[in-house]
Design a protein around this motif. Sequence first.
Motif, PDB file in Angstrom:
ATOM      1  N   UNK A   1       1.260  -1.039   0.122  1.00  0.00           N
ATOM      2  CA  UNK A   1       0.040  -0.047   0.213  1.00  0.00           C
ATOM      3  C   UNK A   1       1.119   1.269  -0.020  1.00  0.00           C
ATOM      4  N   UNK A   2       0.868   2.098  -1.396  1.00  0.00           N
ATOM      5  CA  UNK A   2       1.278   3.139  -1.009  1.00  0.00           C
ATOM      6  C   UNK A   2       0.690   4.510  -0.207  1.00  0.00           C
ATOM      7  N   UNK A   3       1.337   4.745   1.068  1.00  0.00           N
ATOM      8  CA  UNK A   3       0.950   6.000   1.301  1.00  0.00           C
ATOM      9  C   UNK A   3       1.900   7.287   1.565  1.00  0.00           C
ATOM     10  N   UNK A   4       1.080   8.383   2.299  1.00  0.00           N
ATOM     11  CA  UNK A   4       1.688   9.775   2.363  1.00  0.00           C
ATOM     12  C   UNK A   4       1.381  10.050   3.701  1.00  0.00           C
ATOM     13  N   UNK A   5       2.390  10.574   4.423  1.00  0.00           N
ATOM     14  CA  UNK A   5       2.518  11.080   5.962  1.00  0.00           C
ATOM     15  C   UNK A   5       2.518  12.286   5.681  1.00  0.00           C
ATOM     16  N   UNK A   6       1.171  13.269   6.278  1.00  0.00           N
ATOM     17  CA  UNK A   6       1.627  14.669   6.507  1.00  0.00           C
ATOM     18  C   UNK A   6       1.403  15.009   7.902  1.00  0.00           C
ATOM     19  N   UNK A   7       2.786  16.239   7.784  1.00  0.00           N
ATOM     20  CA  UNK A   7       3.547  16.385   9.171  1.00  0.00           C
ATOM     21  C   UNK A   7       3.676  17.717   9.784  1.00  0.00           C
TER      22      UNK A   7
ATOM     23  N   UNK B   1       1.269  13.300  22.544  1.00  0.00           N
ATOM     24  CA  UNK B   1       0.717  13.108  21.358  1.00  0.00           C
ATOM     25  C   UNK B   1      -0.602  13.439  20.581  1.00  0.00           C
ATOM     26  N   UNK B   2      -0.468  13.328  19.362  1.00  0.00           N
ATOM     27  CA  UNK B   2      -0.420  14.740  18.104  1.00  0.00           C
ATOM     28  C   UNK B   2      -2.412  12.961  17.540  1.00  0.00           C
ATOM     29  N   UNK B   3      -3.256  14.214  17.023  1.00  0.00           N
ATOM     30  CA  UNK B   3      -4.162  13.711  16.939  1.00  0.00           C
ATOM     31  C   UNK B   3      -4.031  13.473  14.744  1.00  0.00           C
ATOM     32  N   UNK B   4      -4.910  12.755  14.636  1.00  0.00           N
ATOM     33  CA  UNK B   4      -4.398  12.302  13.125  1.00  0.00           C
ATOM     34  C   UNK B   4      -5.651  11.623  12.690  1.00  0.00           C
ATOM     35  N   UNK B   5      -5.603  11.370  11.254  1.00  0.00           N
ATOM     36  CA  UNK B   5      -6.993  11.668  10.426  1.00  0.00           C
ATOM     37  C   UNK B   5      -5.547  10.697   9.008  1.00  0.00           C
ATOM     38  N   UNK B   6      -6.670   9.460   9.215  1.00  0.00           N
ATOM     39  CA  UNK B   6      -6.470   8.880   7.422  1.00  0.00           C
ATOM     40  C   UNK B   6      -7.860   9.182   6.683  1.00  0.00           C
ATOM     41  N   UNK B   7      -7.154   9.938   5.582  1.00  0.00           N
ATOM     42  CA  UNK B   7      -7.609   9.161   4.479  1.00  0.00           C
ATOM     43  C   UNK B   7      -7.143   7.830   3.363  1.00  0.00           C
ATOM     44  N   UNK B   8      -8.561   7.985   2.934  1.00  0.00           N
ATOM     45  CA  UNK B   8      -8.102   7.105   1.982  1.00  0.00           C
ATOM     46  C   UNK B   8      -8.490   7.390   0.808  1.00  0.00           C
ATOM     47  N   UNK B   9      -8.027   7.149  -0.788  1.00  0.00           N
ATOM     48  CA  UNK B   9      -7.395   7.435  -1.631  1.00  0.00           C
ATOM     49  C   UNK B   9      -6.691   8.209  -1.324  1.00  0.00           C
TER      50      UNK B   9
ATOM     51  N   UNK C   1      -0.960  15.045  12.212  1.00  0.00           N
ATOM     52  CA  UNK C   1      -0.389  14.588  11.212  1.00  0.00           C
ATOM     53  C   UNK C   1      -2.038  13.957  10.353  1.00  0.00           C
ATOM     54  N   UNK C   2      -1.944  13.476   8.818  1.00  0.00           N
ATOM     55  CA  UNK C   2      -2.491  13.315   8.120  1.00  0.00           C
ATOM     56  C   UNK C   2      -1.710  12.452   7.028  1.00  0.00           C
ATOM     57  N   UNK C   3      -2.187  10.995   7.548  1.00  0.00           N
ATOM     58  CA  UNK C   3      -2.340   9.107   6.880  1.00  0.00           C
ATOM     59  C   UNK C   3      -2.871   9.526   4.730  1.00  0.00           C
ATOM     60  N   UNK C   4      -2.534  10.004   4.436  1.00  0.00           N
ATOM     61  CA  UNK C   4      -3.373   9.299   3.240  1.00  0.00           C
ATOM     62  C   UNK C   4      -2.641   8.183   2.406  1.00  0.00           C
TER      63      UNK C   4
ATOM     64  N   UNK D   1      -1.697  -2.327  11.148  1.00  0.00           N
ATOM     65  CA  UNK D   1      -0.616  -2.577  10.181  1.00  0.00           C
ATOM     66  C   UNK D   1      -0.165  -1.125  10.152  1.00  0.00           C
ATOM     67  N   UNK D   2      -0.855  -0.265   9.309  1.00  0.00           N
ATOM     68  CA  UNK D   2      -1.354   1.092   9.246  1.00  0.00           C
ATOM     69  C   UNK D   2      -0.580   2.089  10.047  1.00  0.00           C
ATOM     70  N   UNK D   3      -1.419   2.440  10.845  1.00  0.00           N
ATOM     71  CA  UNK D   3      -1.220   2.910  12.019  1.00  0.00           C
ATOM     72  C   UNK D   3       0.027   2.613  12.770  1.00  0.00           C
ATOM     73  N   UNK D   4      -0.076   1.575  13.442  1.00  0.00           N
ATOM     74  CA  UNK D   4       1.566   1.734  13.999  1.00  0.00           C
ATOM     75  C   UNK D   4       3.196   1.726  13.161  1.00  0.00           C
TER      76      UNK D   4
END
Length: 560
Positions: free
Chosen positions: A26-32, A41-49, A77-80, A117-120
Amino acid sequence: MAQDPPHGQVIAATLPPGQFYPGTPHAYSIYIPAQYNANHPIPFTVFMDGASFLREPIRTAQVLDQLIAEHAIPAMIGIFVDPGVLPAISPSAQNRYERSFEYDALSDRYSRFLLEELIPAVATHYRLSTSPDDRALAGISTGAAAAFIAAWNRPDQFHRVISFIGTYVAMRGADSLPALVRKTEPRPLRVYLEDGSNDHIVAGEPYGTFYAGSWPINNQVMLEDLEFGGYDVKLTLGQGGHEMKGGAAILTDALRWMWRDYPQPIVPHAPKALNQPGWDSRGSIFSTILPDEPWQPVGTSSVSSIGVHPSGDVIVADAQSGSIQRLDSTGTTHEIAHDNGNPTALTVGADGRIFVYQRARRKIVAYRSTVAEDVATGVDVAEMTITQKGRLYFSDPAQHRLGYVDTAHPSAASYTPLAMDDPAGVTLSPDQAMLVVTDAKGRYSWSFQLGPDGRPRNGEPFYRLEVKDDSTTSEVRGVVEDSIGQVYFGTPLGVQVTEASGRVAMILNGPEYGAVGSLRFAGPHYDWLYAIHKGKLYRRHLRTFGVAVDAPKKPPLPPL
């Protein structure tokens, strides 16, 4: 001129194949964000697609920069993440594209992929918050369905959902979500929905041009059913089609709305119209639960079976230690006997005798004090129940049958064969005239009439239960019936409650994530529902009541 906000950093990465989607990276990008502080600890949003969210016209990273700088949303943080693609084995072969399999399914596979898997993987580099109020999911089209489904399956992990042009149509079952939402006890979710009135719509076909259904209609139905449950929900319906021009234009507003009043927790609420004239309370969650009284752990930390004394006190057995304990209404425990026969099932008679199944010895014994008396030997038992007259019934999954013993005149057990793969839970109707037997490996649980001689007869697969998307079986174990004939089934989806007519009317959330086991009504007024979950005992105060074994009661005429 508006000041240019501090810019976050976007880093591309690849998640290697894991257990949930074998062979599929799975390809993904992280916005910091520029404001990231590793000490907190920082909040985060996971963006599908995810790649679509980062590109024009959406440009989510720039939107986050601006909103964080304005303090309209917390620094996050954004997890795309993009859907997986299984690589072809050669240039002459085609890839397998996982998007629909991952996003449209109702099962918890994708939520587990995110959580295990992804979040860890991201958390190895950044200090992510573990609070569900700090975690959001967002998606486009089937990715929007994935965002909602993941939060729906794991409300203990995610409380916020943003859905753009959500595909709540008949792809892989998402069209059933509205009915599931309406029946299920409200969960702590805040949901933003967006769609266009021309999404898969043309002038000659106003109800949708796609085989799976209508996007605008089904988003509207999702809104209505979420509102029915008292959810904090909003639908923005523009005039666009199945594209993200409208979504991109309102992303800023959607994020502001989603994170307003942060860090206040998101909690369920009863619908505002609940007490208005004309509200139909039949089969209503809110006629059963007390919203401010959730499940609470009680008593011992290891429980294999529960029974109820006529006084309303709970009797529990711990198969590991052999301890048989009595819990009063305050949760105080008193050991009343010790059984080294591996006690895995018990029930309590009208005379206060405690009937225990000793798995190691394959027999049922009765305790009047600390001494056990044999009741039936050479038997296999999953669960037991007993009538006021002392007729004891037990499920025998090994031989696919229902056992019966008259404890007033002990003799060899009698049996009725069952057309079930795995008979498990057993319970009596409040008048003790009917018997419910669950089938853990089937969708239907059965109703039997008890004849004058006590023998079960006239059996029917009467109760149709909801099942997990990735299963054909209910996995139901525990069962209990209340004073008006509603039947409560412990399942992986929660406690499913049927009307006396056999239809599932509501689903109560379980104590924790996972399957609910044995169930009993207890307490001085029999208005506490007790449940075993992963070997722990929980209870919950309800508006409904059970019936004591020594005081049978005829239930009212059922709703037809």
